[in-house]
Design a protein around this motif. Structure first.
Motif, PDB file in Angstrom:
ATOM      1  N   LEU A   6       9.959  -7.659  -5.986  1.00  0.00           N
ATOM      2  CA  LEU A   6       9.544  -6.271  -6.154  1.00  0.00           C
ATOM      3  C   LEU A   6       8.226  -6.175  -6.911  1.00  0.00           C
ATOM      4  CD1 LEU A   6      12.994  -4.588  -6.853  1.00  0.00           C
ATOM      5  CD2 LEU A   6      11.694  -4.619  -4.713  1.00  0.00           C
ATOM      6  N   LEU A   7       7.967  -7.105  -7.807  1.00  0.00           N
ATOM      7  CA  LEU A   7       6.660  -7.146  -8.458  1.00  0.00           C
ATOM      8  C   LEU A   7       5.563  -7.410  -7.429  1.00  0.00           C
ATOM      9  CD1 LEU A   7       4.723  -7.268 -10.866  1.00  0.00           C
ATOM     10  CD2 LEU A   7       5.411  -9.669 -11.191  1.00  0.00           C
ATOM     11  N   ALA A   8       5.816  -8.346  -6.512  1.00  0.00           N
ATOM     12  CA  ALA A   8       4.841  -8.634  -5.462  1.00  0.00           C
ATOM     13  C   ALA A   8       4.586  -7.399  -4.604  1.00  0.00           C
ATOM     14  CB  ALA A   8       5.334  -9.796  -4.591  1.00  0.00           C
ATOM     15  N   VAL A   9       5.656  -6.676  -4.286  1.00  0.00           N
ATOM     16  CA  VAL A   9       5.502  -5.461  -3.477  1.00  0.00           C
ATOM     17  C   VAL A   9       4.691  -4.417  -4.234  1.00  0.00           C
ATOM     18  CG1 VAL A   9       6.724  -3.564  -2.371  1.00  0.00           C
ATOM     19  CG2 VAL A   9       7.625  -5.873  -2.192  1.00  0.00           C
ATOM     20  N   VAL A  10       5.010  -4.204  -5.506  1.00  0.00           N
ATOM     21  CA  VAL A  10       4.264  -3.230  -6.309  1.00  0.00           C
ATOM     22  C   VAL A  10       2.790  -3.597  -6.358  1.00  0.00           C
ATOM     23  CG1 VAL A  10       3.904  -2.412  -8.670  1.00  0.00           C
ATOM     24  CG2 VAL A  10       6.201  -2.443  -7.720  1.00  0.00           C
ATOM     25  N   ALA A  11       2.489  -4.872  -6.604  1.00  0.00           N
ATOM     26  CA  ALA A  11       1.095  -5.305  -6.701  1.00  0.00           C
ATOM     27  C   ALA A  11       0.350  -5.071  -5.397  1.00  0.00           C
ATOM     28  CB  ALA A  11       1.041  -6.782  -7.091  1.00  0.00           C
ATOM     29  N   LEU A  25       9.275   2.615  -2.701  1.00  0.00           N
ATOM     30  CA  LEU A  25       8.375   1.458  -2.774  1.00  0.00           C
ATOM     31  C   LEU A  25       8.442   0.645  -1.487  1.00  0.00           C
ATOM     32  CD1 LEU A  25       6.549  -0.482  -4.414  1.00  0.00           C
ATOM     33  CD2 LEU A  25       8.653  -1.563  -5.240  1.00  0.00           C
ATOM     34  N   LEU A  26       9.666   0.340  -1.016  1.00  0.00           N
ATOM     35  CA  LEU A  26       9.812  -0.433   0.211  1.00  0.00           C
ATOM     36  C   LEU A  26       9.357   0.370   1.425  1.00  0.00           C
ATOM     37  CD1 LEU A  26      13.219  -2.201  -0.512  1.00  0.00           C
ATOM     38  CD2 LEU A  26      10.943  -3.247  -0.459  1.00  0.00           C
ATOM     39  N   ALA A  27       9.586   1.690   1.403  1.00  0.00           N
ATOM     40  CA  ALA A  27       9.112   2.524   2.506  1.00  0.00           C
ATOM     41  C   ALA A  27       7.592   2.476   2.594  1.00  0.00           C
ATOM     42  CB  ALA A  27       9.581   3.969   2.318  1.00  0.00           C
ATOM     43  N   ARG A  28       6.925   2.523   1.441  1.00  0.00           N
ATOM     44  CA  ARG A  28       5.461   2.460   1.457  1.00  0.00           C
ATOM     45  C   ARG A  28       4.971   1.087   1.902  1.00  0.00           C
ATOM     46  NH1 ARG A  28       2.033   4.503  -3.698  1.00  0.00           N
ATOM     47  NH2 ARG A  28       3.437   6.297  -3.380  1.00  0.00           N
ATOM     48  N   LEU A  29       5.680   0.039   1.495  1.00  0.00           N
ATOM     49  CA  LEU A  29       5.325  -1.309   1.945  1.00  0.00           C
ATOM     50  C   LEU A  29       5.386  -1.400   3.461  1.00  0.00           C
ATOM     51  CD1 LEU A  29       4.904  -4.426   1.566  1.00  0.00           C
ATOM     52  CD2 LEU A  29       7.401  -4.586   1.464  1.00  0.00           C
ATOM     53  N   VAL A  30       6.500  -0.962   4.047  1.00  0.00           N
ATOM     54  CA  VAL A  30       6.679  -1.033   5.498  1.00  0.00           C
ATOM     55  C   VAL A  30       5.596  -0.227   6.206  1.00  0.00           C
ATOM     56  CG1 VAL A  30       8.189  -0.326   7.385  1.00  0.00           C
ATOM     57  CG2 VAL A  30       9.140  -1.514   5.403  1.00  0.00           C
ATOM     58  N   SER A  31       5.348   0.973   5.716  1.00  0.00           N
ATOM     59  CA  SER A  31       4.342   1.838   6.334  1.00  0.00           C
ATOM     60  C   SER A  31       2.965   1.189   6.314  1.00  0.00           C
ATOM     61  CB  SER A  31       4.312   3.181   5.611  1.00  0.00           C
ATOM     62  OG  SER A  31       3.272   3.999   6.098  1.00  0.00           O
ATOM     63  N   LYS A  32       2.594   0.584   5.184  1.00  0.00           N
ATOM     64  CA  LYS A  32       1.265  -0.015   5.070  1.00  0.00           C
ATOM     65  C   LYS A  32       1.136  -1.281   5.898  1.00  0.00           C
ATOM     66  CE  LYS A  32      -0.201   1.977   0.692  1.00  0.00           C
ATOM     67  NZ  LYS A  32      -1.323   2.676   1.346  1.00  0.00           N
ATOM     68  N   LEU A  33       2.217  -2.051   5.996  1.00  0.00           N
ATOM     69  CA  LEU A  33       2.152  -3.254   6.822  1.00  0.00           C
ATOM     70  C   LEU A  33       1.966  -2.900   8.292  1.00  0.00           C
ATOM     71  CD1 LEU A  33       4.927  -5.475   5.189  1.00  0.00           C
ATOM     72  CD2 LEU A  33       2.456  -5.881   5.159  1.00  0.00           C
ATOM     73  N   ILE A  34       2.690  -1.896   8.764  1.00  0.00           N
ATOM     74  CA  ILE A  34       2.540  -1.488  10.170  1.00  0.00           C
ATOM     75  C   ILE A  34       1.169  -0.874  10.401  1.00  0.00           C
ATOM     76  CG2 ILE A  34       3.425   0.088  11.934  1.00  0.00           C
ATOM     77  CD1 ILE A  34       6.215  -0.331  10.805  1.00  0.00           C
ATOM     78  N   TRP A  35       0.705  -0.038   9.480  1.00  0.00           N
ATOM     79  CA  TRP A  35      -0.627   0.568   9.610  1.00  0.00           C
ATOM     80  C   TRP A  35      -1.709  -0.501   9.629  1.00  0.00           C
ATOM     81  CZ3 TRP A  35      -4.786   0.154   6.309  1.00  0.00           C
ATOM     82  CH2 TRP A  35      -5.879   0.976   6.596  1.00  0.00           C
ATOM     83  N   ARG A  36      -1.583  -1.478   8.755  1.00  0.00           N
ATOM     84  CA  ARG A  36      -2.585  -2.544   8.692  1.00  0.00           C
ATOM     85  C   ARG A  36      -2.677  -3.300  10.014  1.00  0.00           C
ATOM     86  NH1 ARG A  36      -1.193  -7.848   5.564  1.00  0.00           N
ATOM     87  NH2 ARG A  36      -0.102  -8.064   7.552  1.00  0.00           N
ATOM     88  N   GLU A  37      -1.516  -3.577  10.613  1.00  0.00           N
ATOM     89  CA  GLU A  37      -1.520  -4.307  11.879  1.00  0.00           C
ATOM     90  C   GLU A  37      -2.200  -3.492  12.972  1.00  0.00           C
ATOM     91  OE1 GLU A  37      -1.140  -7.432  14.289  1.00  0.00           O
ATOM     92  OE2 GLU A  37      -0.757  -7.353  12.125  1.00  0.00           O
TER      93      GLU A  37
END
Length: 509
Positions: free
Chosen positions: A360-365, A383-395
């Motif tokens: 979770l620290l890695a995700v926050v960073a 936090l996990l929702a934002r991670l998923v959203s940003k990973l898909i957007w980045r791709e």
């Protein structure tokens, strides 16, 4: 850093920093001190050249560092030389090279298959970057010993749980350990326990990396063999399972090398073996450890899932202290480390407490570095929702996909896959064919049906590093916490649709 901050072992010349989740966090142009050396392609000649360059660097007396770079690469920095940049695909291809492949090389330039395997492990994105990114974890070791006389050599602050006395008068003595990896020097066999995201896999990957580099410097050192126990199937004995993997990677005879003490077994995620026959398989691994009592082996398992003990020394991870959190931020998001720490410090019982979990620290960073202006999400779910959203957007932004599927539809399809995985109870992998069948061909989003062709969903999920397609054709989520996030989404959808919320696994979601 002062107080409870931990010292690091980074070499002084390194300007290289990395990313998590294959992103471009702080993938600076300063990586190119002296220029980058990039070998294109994954053909035989390309892999031979990469292997030659890696082995030459690792055997040299020069200072080197390994980090994650831009575009999902691994960067090998050698003092006074151009940096070697290896793509994830090249690193994976190097790691999969078999003895048969090595035997086809020309005798004049053929490397020993073991060295080829070790070069691939060092440059694999899952292993190499821990050279500069790893933050030692604190832990607790427990061992069942006679009350009178145990004199184990435990590093300062490593915590051994030692029973004293018997019956109702028994008490436990504790001694702390500052670095779980140090336990390798003290225990030939142990099981590493911790909560989800506590860094158990990371510890094994760092141990594998260090062992690979040590072996390339000293032929008497053991060869590391990292395997995910989620791919162990009921019909195969532990010995056969490991022998098959070792042979395919090194070309050497597993029994011979194990008897000679030249193998270090790194056995990840006992709890991820499939539910069918789970107790029997744990018993088989317990028998294997007893039969090969002198062999060096480390298991990992979730603490709450360790209901069928292996009878080995136990080492438990502790949560990250402030010093380790700050060390982690300074290594991985140096441009944002102080601002992020200041933000976390304002919420000591909220996100700061969450970041005591390494994943979770890695995700926050990563999430914060992507959008510092957006601030931090208030809880783990967001936090996990934002991670998923940003990973898909980045791709979507960084790579062309003519068959792109809208993000909400991808997420819903992945939720169905996670639900199927959750039904296994203790399993976190599926054969590729089963995974494709678990992904629905279409989903309804906001009242509209959207096509979600399973092979496309699988490919996009792997590209976004939400999924992993392993060399033995298994599919798993990048992390078990990510799987649980998607499964929770599906659970919510079923409740709202009045569908059956049961996973059918006999356990809570």
């Amino acid at each position: 850093m002062t107080g409870d901050d931990q010292s690091t072992n980074q070499s002084p010349h390194q300007p290289i920093h990395g990313s998590f989740f294959g992103g471009d966090v702080d993938a600076q142009d300063s990586l190119v001190v002296g220029g980058n050396l990039t070998v294109q392609g994954i053909g035989a000649a390309d892999l031979d050249e990469i292997t030659r360059l890696v082995l030459a660097a690792l055997r040299s007396a020069k200072s080197i560092a390994i980090a994650g770079g831009a575009g999902d690469t691994t960067v090998l920095a050698v003092e006074g030389q151009p940096h070697l940049v290896v793509s994830r695909e090249q690193g994976a291809a190097l790691a999969r090279r078999t003895a048969e492949r090595a035997d086809k090389q020309r005798p004049a330039d053929k490397e020993h298959p073991v060295e080829t395997y070790l070069a691939g492990l060092v440059m694999h994105r899952d292993f190499g970057p821990w050279d500069t990114r790893y933050v030692p974890l604190e832990g607790i070791a427990s061992r069942t010993v006679a009350p009178e006389g145990w004199a184990g050599n435990i590093p300062v602050e490593l915590c051994a749980l030692r029973p004293r006395g018997e019956g109702p008068d028994q008490r436990i003595e504790r001694v702390r350990i500052p670095d779980i990896a140090a336990a390798v020097r003290d225990y030939s066999q142990f099981v590493l326990l911790g909560e989800p995201g506590a860094g158990k896999t990371t510890v094994l990957q760092k141990i594998a990396l260090d062992a690979a580099r040590a072996r390339l410097q000293d032929d008497s050192a053991p060869v590391p063999l990292f395997v995910r126990l989620g791919s162990h199937r009921e019909a195969e004995s532990p010995f056969s399972f490991l022998a098959r993997s070792f042979q395919s990677r090194t070309g050497a005879d597993f029994g011979t090398e194990l008897r000679a003490g030249r193998v270090l077994l790194l056995l990840d995620a006992l709890n991820e073996m499939g539910r069918a026959g789970y107790a029997e398989r744990v018993a088989a691994w317990r028998d294997f450890a007893r039969e090969w009592e002198g062999a060096r082996m480390i298991f990992t398992c979730r603490t709450l899932d360790y209901r069928n003990p292996l009878g080995l020394q136990q080492v438990e991870t502790s949560r990250l202290d402030n010093g380790r959190i700050r060390d982690f931020l300074s290594r991985c998001v140096p441009d944002h480390a102080q601002a992020l720490w200041n933000e976390l410090s304002r919420h000591p019982h909220g996100l700061l407490d969450l970041t005591r979990n390494p994943f979770l620290l890695a995700v926050v960073a990563w999430v914060y570095a992507q959008s510092p202006q957006a601030g931090l999400p208030p809880n783990r779910g967001q936090l996990l929702a934002r991670l998923v959203s940003k990973l898909i957007w980045r791709e979507k932004e960084y790579r062309p996909h003519p068959d792109w599927i809208a993000a909400p539809a991808q997420e819903q399809a992945l939720s169905s896959l996670a639900w199927t995985l959750q039904r296994q109870g203790q399993g976190t992998t599926l054969p590729v064919g089963d995974a494709l069948r678990a992904i629905p061909p279409r989903v309804a989003v906001a009242g509209r049906e959207i096509e979600t062709e399973p092979e496309t969903v699988l490919r996009l999920g792997c590209a976004a590093t939400l999924l992993e397609w392993t060399p033995d054709d298994q599919v798993r989520f990048y992390h078990h916490l990510v799987q649980e996030y998607f499964a929770a989404r599906e659970l919510l959808r079923r409740f709202e649709a009045d569908d059956d919320p049961s996973t059918g696994s006999g356990q809570a979601l």
